[in-house]
Design a protein around this motif. Sequence first.
Motif, PDB file in Angstrom:
ATOM      1  N   GLY A 120       0.832  -1.195   0.000  1.00 15.74           N
ATOM      2  CA  GLY A 120       0.000   0.000   0.000  1.00 15.74           C
ATOM      3  C   GLY A 120       0.861   1.236   0.000  1.00 15.74           C
ATOM      4  N   LEU A 121       0.229   2.390   0.044  1.00 14.22           N
ATOM      5  CA  LEU A 121       0.925   3.659   0.197  1.00 14.22           C
ATOM      6  C   LEU A 121       0.409   4.346   1.459  1.00 14.22           C
ATOM      7  N   PRO A 122       1.291   4.961   2.259  1.00 16.65           N
ATOM      8  CA  PRO A 122       0.857   5.615   3.498  1.00 16.65           C
ATOM      9  C   PRO A 122      -0.202   6.680   3.208  1.00 16.65           C
ATOM     10  N   TYR A 123      -1.228   6.677   4.037  1.00 14.14           N
ATOM     11  CA  TYR A 123      -2.321   7.632   3.835  1.00 14.14           C
ATOM     12  C   TYR A 123      -2.550   8.509   5.060  1.00 14.14           C
ATOM     13  N   HIS A 124      -2.607   7.907   6.246  1.00 18.67           N
ATOM     14  CA  HIS A 124      -2.915   8.655   7.476  1.00 18.67           C
ATOM     15  C   HIS A 124      -2.064   8.096   8.601  1.00 18.67           C
ATOM     16  N   ASP A 125      -1.456   8.992   9.364  1.00 23.31           N
ATOM     17  CA  ASP A 125      -0.636   8.518  10.473  1.00 23.31           C
ATOM     18  C   ASP A 125      -0.889   9.402  11.691  1.00 23.31           C
ATOM     19  N   GLY A 126       0.067   9.503  12.564  1.00 23.30           N
ATOM     20  CA  GLY A 126      -0.062  10.307  13.776  1.00 23.30           C
ATOM     21  C   GLY A 126       0.160   9.444  14.988  1.00 23.30           C
ATOM     22  N   PRO A 127       1.419   9.250  15.416  1.00 26.44           N
ATOM     23  CA  PRO A 127       1.711   8.367  16.555  1.00 26.44           C
ATOM     24  C   PRO A 127       1.015   8.834  17.830  1.00 26.44           C
ATOM     25  N   GLU A 128       0.961   7.947  18.800  1.00 23.25           N
ATOM     26  CA  GLU A 128       0.373   8.315  20.085  1.00 23.25           C
ATOM     27  C   GLU A 128       1.268   9.322  20.796  1.00 23.25           C
ATOM     28  N   CYS A 129       0.637  10.199  21.538  1.00 24.40           N
ATOM     29  CA  CYS A 129       1.352  11.236  22.276  1.00 24.40           C
ATOM     30  C   CYS A 129       0.487  11.693  23.435  1.00 24.40           C
ATOM     31  N   LEU A 130       1.047  12.533  24.282  1.00 23.05           N
ATOM     32  CA  LEU A 130       0.264  13.162  25.338  1.00 23.05           C
ATOM     33  C   LEU A 130      -0.398  14.409  24.764  1.00 23.05           C
ATOM     34  N   ILE A 131      -1.711  14.468  24.838  1.00 21.71           N
ATOM     35  CA  ILE A 131      -2.498  15.606  24.339  1.00 21.71           C
ATOM     36  C   ILE A 131      -3.083  16.302  25.556  1.00 21.71           C
ATOM     37  N   LEU A 153     -13.261  12.767  20.729  1.00 22.20           N
ATOM     38  CA  LEU A 153     -14.413  13.669  20.670  1.00 22.20           C
ATOM     39  C   LEU A 153     -14.723  14.262  22.042  1.00 22.20           C
ATOM     40  N   ALA A 154     -14.537  13.465  23.099  1.00 19.69           N
ATOM     41  CA  ALA A 154     -14.758  13.980  24.450  1.00 19.69           C
ATOM     42  C   ALA A 154     -13.752  15.081  24.766  1.00 19.69           C
ATOM     43  N   PHE A 155     -12.507  14.902  24.322  1.00 21.44           N
ATOM     44  CA  PHE A 155     -11.501  15.941  24.535  1.00 21.44           C
ATOM     45  C   PHE A 155     -11.893  17.214  23.781  1.00 21.44           C
ATOM     46  N   ALA A 156     -12.307  17.059  22.531  1.00 17.82           N
ATOM     47  CA  ALA A 156     -12.702  18.222  21.730  1.00 17.82           C
ATOM     48  C   ALA A 156     -13.923  18.919  22.314  1.00 17.82           C
ATOM     49  N   ALA A 157     -14.756  18.178  23.036  1.00 19.01           N
ATOM     50  CA  ALA A 157     -15.949  18.753  23.658  1.00 19.01           C
ATOM     51  C   ALA A 157     -15.633  19.459  24.976  1.00 19.01           C
ATOM     52  N   GLY A 158     -14.357  19.471  25.354  1.00 15.41           N
ATOM     53  CA  GLY A 158     -13.959  20.142  26.584  1.00 15.41           C
ATOM     54  C   GLY A 158     -14.184  19.325  27.833  1.00 15.41           C
ATOM     55  N   GLU A 159     -14.351  18.000  27.677  1.00 15.90           N
ATOM     56  CA  GLU A 159     -14.669  17.145  28.821  1.00 15.90           C
ATOM     57  C   GLU A 159     -13.429  16.541  29.477  1.00 15.90           C
ATOM     58  N   VAL A 160     -12.245  16.725  28.866  1.00 11.64           N
ATOM     59  CA  VAL A 160     -11.040  16.030  29.315  1.00 11.64           C
ATOM     60  C   VAL A 160      -9.868  17.003  29.337  1.00 11.64           C
ATOM     61  N   ALA A 161      -9.066  16.942  30.410  1.00  9.12           N
ATOM     62  CA  ALA A 161      -7.916  17.841  30.539  1.00  9.12           C
ATOM     63  C   ALA A 161      -6.699  17.344  29.784  1.00  9.12           C
ATOM     64  N   MET A 162      -6.498  16.032  29.747  1.00  8.90           N
ATOM     65  CA  MET A 162      -5.345  15.472  29.037  1.00  8.90           C
ATOM     66  C   MET A 162      -5.610  13.998  28.765  1.00  8.90           C
ATOM     67  N   MET A 163      -4.924  13.470  27.787  1.00  6.17           N
ATOM     68  CA  MET A 163      -5.075  12.056  27.457  1.00  6.17           C
ATOM     69  C   MET A 163      -3.883  11.612  26.628  1.00  6.17           C
ATOM     70  N   VAL A 164      -3.609  10.323  26.641  1.00 11.82           N
ATOM     71  CA  VAL A 164      -2.687   9.720  25.690  1.00 11.82           C
ATOM     72  C   VAL A 164      -3.538   9.160  24.560  1.00 11.82           C
ATOM     73  N   ASN A 165      -3.315   9.667  23.361  1.00  6.85           N
ATOM     74  CA  ASN A 165      -4.132   9.257  22.224  1.00  6.85           C
ATOM     75  C   ASN A 165      -3.355   9.581  20.955  1.00  6.85           C
ATOM     76  N   TRP A 166      -3.940   9.267  19.828  1.00  8.08           N
ATOM     77  CA  TRP A 166      -3.286   9.493  18.552  1.00  8.08           C
ATOM     78  C   TRP A 166      -3.181  10.987  18.252  1.00  8.08           C
ATOM     79  N   PHE A 167      -2.081  11.384  17.650  1.00  8.07           N
ATOM     80  CA  PHE A 167      -1.841  12.777  17.295  1.00  8.07           C
ATOM     81  C   PHE A 167      -3.016  13.379  16.530  1.00  8.07           C
ATOM     82  N   GLY A 168      -3.650  12.572  15.707  1.00  9.23           N
ATOM     83  CA  GLY A 168      -4.755  13.066  14.889  1.00  9.23           C
ATOM     84  C   GLY A 168      -5.887  13.660  15.699  1.00  9.23           C
ATOM     85  N   PHE A 169      -6.080  13.167  16.917  1.00 14.91           N
ATOM     86  CA  PHE A 169      -7.167  13.708  17.729  1.00 14.91           C
ATOM     87  C   PHE A 169      -6.793  15.059  18.333  1.00 14.91           C
TER      88      PHE A 169
END
Length: 390
Positions: free
Chosen positions: A111-122, A230-246
């Motif tokens: 395949g060819l790479p399409y979407h990435d974004g390693p996990e990080c602290l957001i 989505l919960a983070f984007a809704a202002g419900e979460v102060a921090m999380m470990v999740n994919w960079f894309g979020f």
Amino acid sequence: MSRPESFRIAVRKFGPFESAIAKQWAAFDAEANTGLRLEAVPMDLHPLGESLASDDWDVHFVNTDWIASLAASRRVLDLAPMLAADPPSQYPDGWAPSLLRLHTVEGAVLGLPYHDGPECLIFRKDLFEEARLRVPQTWAEFHQVARLLHSPQQGLSGTVFAAFPDGHNTVYDFCLQLWTRGGELFDAAGVLRLDTPQAAEGLAFYRQIVNDSRAVHPLARDFDSVKSGLAFAAGEVAMMVNWFGFAAMAETMEGSRVSGKVDIAPIPGRCASLNVYWVLSIAAASAHPDVAWRFLRHCASPQMDKLLTLEGAIGCRRSTWADAEVNRVVPFYHKLAALHDNAREMPRLAAWPRIAEVIDQAVLGAINTATPIEELLRTAQARLDQLEVA
């Protein structure tokens, strides 16, 4: 007039993927004049994986967790000959090495790479600044900060985990806990071992924090990574470990309550991240393999990679990460390069789905029962010993 023949793509169900693939096809077909009608079908993770066994598709969205079994099944085309004859612009140097390894199997490029974004602290930089907190450097600090920022009265949870039992997210969390504590999945002899001190320490911490109602979102057990984002984007979460894309999504999506307040940092503990990415693959049974290749090559161009990014997904090219416009929209985008420097990957094994199921059950046992951690890991190890994991 007869209806145009379809060009069928099995798409991971995610708004930015769906809008980007439609725009990328429109730009492609405006020049290529294929005479084909795009039929892009959004699917959740498990139906998408099952679609790989069908002969009804031209292009698949493929998660790199599936590459080993996909290579064995020969359900997608090897792109190596096409890449040798007519590669995308700046291939392969335009991509980080961590985005070229997993989908290349014994010289075959699946395949060819399409979407990435390693996990990080957001994290919410505004909350950290107001409380004069530093970004957590250890998991103990992470738990402490989550409690400090947890405020149910304001609809704010200190953190969230994607603890939904889908065989993916809890496994990723387990591996991150293991690696950031200096552990490994395999011992020096190459034997898969889960009953190690680092695994026990990580699983004990995971049990403790996921069950801490003074730190964690109350719906964590029902959340996968998308719902957590989505919960983070809704202002419900102060921090999380999740994919960079979020992080990028929370910064840019319409209706986000945290736009302008988002930043990222390395995951607590020893420096490690997890890289699981998506590739576009051509189905071996495609009725339009030539069109499919030209479309994949088009999607891998600098312009289309940037378009994908501005739609809200994560482009894979170095040029996109450094792009001035992209970094105006998402000020932390340039940090992707550093995340990839420390990115780790899941083992590329045909048996990995069965291994992941064993790990998933151990993690679920940790967060949902009082069974001693050492007993859970011994049971998991005994199950693994019965598997062929090569």
